[in-house]
Design a protein around this motif. Sequence first.
Motif, PDB file in Angstrom:
ATOM      1  N   ALA A 583     -31.536  -1.978  14.151  1.00  0.00           N
ATOM      2  CA  ALA A 583     -32.887  -1.445  13.940  1.00  0.00           C
ATOM      3  C   ALA A 583     -33.790  -1.755  15.132  1.00  0.00           C
ATOM      4  CB  ALA A 583     -33.487  -2.036  12.657  1.00  0.00           C
ATOM      5  N   ASP A 586     -32.644   0.395  18.158  1.00  0.00           N
ATOM      6  CA  ASP A 586     -33.036   1.802  18.025  1.00  0.00           C
ATOM      7  C   ASP A 586     -34.525   1.987  18.362  1.00  0.00           C
ATOM      8  OD1 ASP A 586     -30.482   2.392  17.275  1.00  0.00           O
ATOM      9  OD2 ASP A 586     -30.902   2.522  15.115  1.00  0.00           O
ATOM     10  N   PHE A 587     -35.365   1.081  17.873  1.00  0.00           N
ATOM     11  CA  PHE A 587     -36.807   1.194  18.142  1.00  0.00           C
ATOM     12  C   PHE A 587     -37.099   1.013  19.631  1.00  0.00           C
ATOM     13  CE2 PHE A 587     -40.976  -1.043  18.493  1.00  0.00           C
ATOM     14  CZ  PHE A 587     -41.783   0.045  18.174  1.00  0.00           C
ATOM     15  N   TYR A 588     -36.423   0.055  20.250  1.00  0.00           N
ATOM     16  CA  TYR A 588     -36.642  -0.194  21.678  1.00  0.00           C
ATOM     17  C   TYR A 588     -36.217   1.026  22.500  1.00  0.00           C
ATOM     18  CZ  TYR A 588     -36.076  -2.276  26.311  1.00  0.00           C
ATOM     19  OH  TYR A 588     -36.153  -2.538  27.658  1.00  0.00           O
ATOM     20  N   GLU A 590     -36.052   4.049  21.478  1.00  0.00           N
ATOM     21  CA  GLU A 590     -37.000   5.127  21.174  1.00  0.00           C
ATOM     22  C   GLU A 590     -38.228   5.042  22.081  1.00  0.00           C
ATOM     23  OE1 GLU A 590     -40.252   6.059  17.680  1.00  0.00           O
ATOM     24  OE2 GLU A 590     -38.355   5.129  17.071  1.00  0.00           O
ATOM     25  N   ALA A 633     -37.985  -4.606  10.285  1.00  0.00           N
ATOM     26  CA  ALA A 633     -38.968  -3.547   9.985  1.00  0.00           C
ATOM     27  C   ALA A 633     -40.391  -4.090  10.093  1.00  0.00           C
ATOM     28  CB  ALA A 633     -38.714  -2.992   8.583  1.00  0.00           C
ATOM     29  N   ILE A 636     -41.180  -4.487  13.807  1.00  0.00           N
ATOM     30  CA  ILE A 636     -41.369  -3.169  14.425  1.00  0.00           C
ATOM     31  C   ILE A 636     -42.733  -2.599  14.063  1.00  0.00           C
ATOM     32  CG2 ILE A 636     -40.562  -0.767  14.317  1.00  0.00           C
ATOM     33  CD1 ILE A 636     -37.681  -1.953  14.075  1.00  0.00           C
ATOM     34  N   ARG A 637     -43.127  -2.755  12.805  1.00  0.00           N
ATOM     35  CA  ARG A 637     -44.434  -2.234  12.367  1.00  0.00           C
ATOM     36  C   ARG A 637     -45.582  -2.916  13.116  1.00  0.00           C
ATOM     37  NH1 ARG A 637     -47.411  -4.500   8.616  1.00  0.00           N
ATOM     38  NH2 ARG A 637     -45.642  -5.528   7.587  1.00  0.00           N
ATOM     39  N   ARG A 640     -45.484  -1.808  16.867  1.00  0.00           N
ATOM     40  CA  ARG A 640     -45.931  -0.417  16.984  1.00  0.00           C
ATOM     41  C   ARG A 640     -47.457  -0.340  16.851  1.00  0.00           C
ATOM     42  NH1 ARG A 640     -42.995   4.289  16.177  1.00  0.00           N
ATOM     43  NH2 ARG A 640     -41.354   3.208  15.020  1.00  0.00           N
TER      44      ARG A 640
END
Length: 735
Positions: A583, A586-588, A590, A633, A636-637, A640
């Motif tokens: 997870a 994937d965020f990095y 992105e 999660a 990441i939130r 972000r």
Amino acid sequence: MEIAQGHRTVEIRCLSKAVLNSKTAIISGVKLEQDEKSIEREREPQENPYVAKFLAFFESVGKPRIERSVSEYPKKRSLEIDFKELEEFDYELADELLDNPDYLLEAARTAIQSVEVPALEIESFAPHIRFHNIPKDREILVRNIGSEYLNKLISVEGAVSQITDALPKLKIATWQCRRCGNTYKTPQEGQELKQPAFCECRHRDFTLVQNQSEFVDYQKIKIQEPLEKLKGNEQASNLDVYLGDDLVHKVSAGNTVRFVGILRLSPAQGKKIVFGRFLEVLHVEETQREFEEVEVLPEEEKEIRKLSKDPKIYEMLIGSIAPAIYGHESVKESIVLQLFGGVKKELPGNQTIRGNVHILLVGDPGTGKSQILQATNSIAPKSIYTAGRTTSGVGLTAAAVKDDFGEGGWTLKAGALVLASGGLCMADELDKMNNDDRVALHEAMEQGMVSVAKAGIVTRFKSDTSILAAANPKFSRFDPYTPFISQIELPPTLISRFDLFYMIRDVLDRTKDEQISSHILKTHRLGEMISQYSKKGKKMKKTEEEALKKIATPEIDADMLRKYISYARQTVSPILSMEATQAINDFYLELRDMGRDEGSYAATHRQLEGLVRLSEASARVRLSDVVEPQDAARAIRLVRSSLKDMVTDPETGKIDYDIIATGQTHTQITNMKKILGIVKSKAADVDMVPLQEVLEEAKTEGIDEDKARDIIDKLEKKGEIYKPRHGFLKPTHRS
């Protein structure tokens, strides 16, 4: 004749006086010898009633330890003994040691000579006998050390704030008479130099023979009370501590250390009747520096584990951070994760990866930044609060000080980041701090170390400290149409070291204003009621108590929260699960892809490491040994949200980390290159380029006149172009 007789009378009188003085000196010398012999008789081993008791103790309890100590002597010159063992053997002997340590330690040193151990090839065996783990009632706070503890055995804990180099201290002095050449050996005790009273030739003129004297290493340090033990605005008390022989170089500035020693008087200066004090150390034990002071009882551990299983634990923790301040849930959630912290990694080859989380709050005046910092300071098990205008670079890191403490030499005094190692440092009004002073933060934030090269002293201090900083916009309030970086007086290199950064805006929203106003007014009213009722001795009604609990009382009691944080950081070291790893990855990617499409950078490896730290902290809240997808999660939130607030290009509406890295958005950099290219291309044909032509061509490139003029001003300030005359431009370099 009378004058001659007068002279003769004077001579006779002088002679008589000299003879009388000589006789007095002889009598005094005889008396002195008698006194010395009586003192020696008093100190003879067989007359010390405690020698036999210590001999029995060593024979029954400590013999294997003594045999091992003999085999390692003189490389290892200390014999450490747990006080509890002596107490179990003979509690009266243990109690007497606390109250009369000098006499009993002398008996112990004498007794150890009589212990029968296998013969080894050593001339003498005289180890330092060091007792530790003394009773709790002798563990004294620095501020509570009074005259009743003089010449008693006590235990003191403190943070090392100042330390000298190792210096030679005289142990046994060899004195030589200047008249007859006789030599005498005098043991040195205390801080004053002792020499023989008289020589056999009845003179007292001695010189120290240094090459025949014995010296030991000696170090003087200053400690201050641990920050964890201070309440409110209490000032930390200080104490001088003296280390000798093999205890030298056992501690470093910034360490929290427990010392067992004998409290002594330092000589009064001049004829003053007020004396100083110092601790002559017998034993040194470096305590765990990270929240070690917070003791968690078994029943409290059960309560902590129960809390960690509550599905609303994160909401409860958020509600415990500055409950009197309305809103700012994301900021409070981030501070919760900062308090719990990530896992510090120590890799092969002395490589370390920090586990500390750094947070920057930038906001309009009156939005509660300082109150959030102060509230966090009161909750954190270990923290220091500093303010920009009153803080210097050496105050944050370390100062080289020259005074009488270091025997006239230079010593290093630890600063806030070093003293708060293992905890938090609140840096309010960071933008008000001088730029030269802020440079000190760079290494501490990323490497967890502070390098010092001052006054010929080159060393490094550990500063494993999390930083929660607050700053104001350059012009007091934020302009929503201007990039963040240009509105704050902080260098991009410093801002990039923060894991999370938040813009706290004062938004003109009637609904939100009404909610904030209602919360503030209710808080004030309840505060007034508490004050009035306490003065008049009244009790609050149940409805009022419930309202107070709902508005201003933390969800988790502050003391329990400190223990929760301490317990989690000491016992939990979570490992990333494969799902959480995927997870985060994937965020990095992105973010990187987003930047790649625009030709900019939306994230760097620092954001990736920040995501890992925040995920680990989230798992610690649940006391989980595994970082699960829900932890990833949450991280990441928050990241972000932070990036959206602080590094969004106002022109494109997309995340652009170049704002932090370079101080300008990718769009601004591109436009500057376009304008500079226009000037250079036209300068190839003409000597001076008309400003109007540049503005017109910039317009065809999609840059309006106002922006183009602003870019031209910036290029001029950077020295890329200049104006040879009004209305014309010229590049500094034509290539």
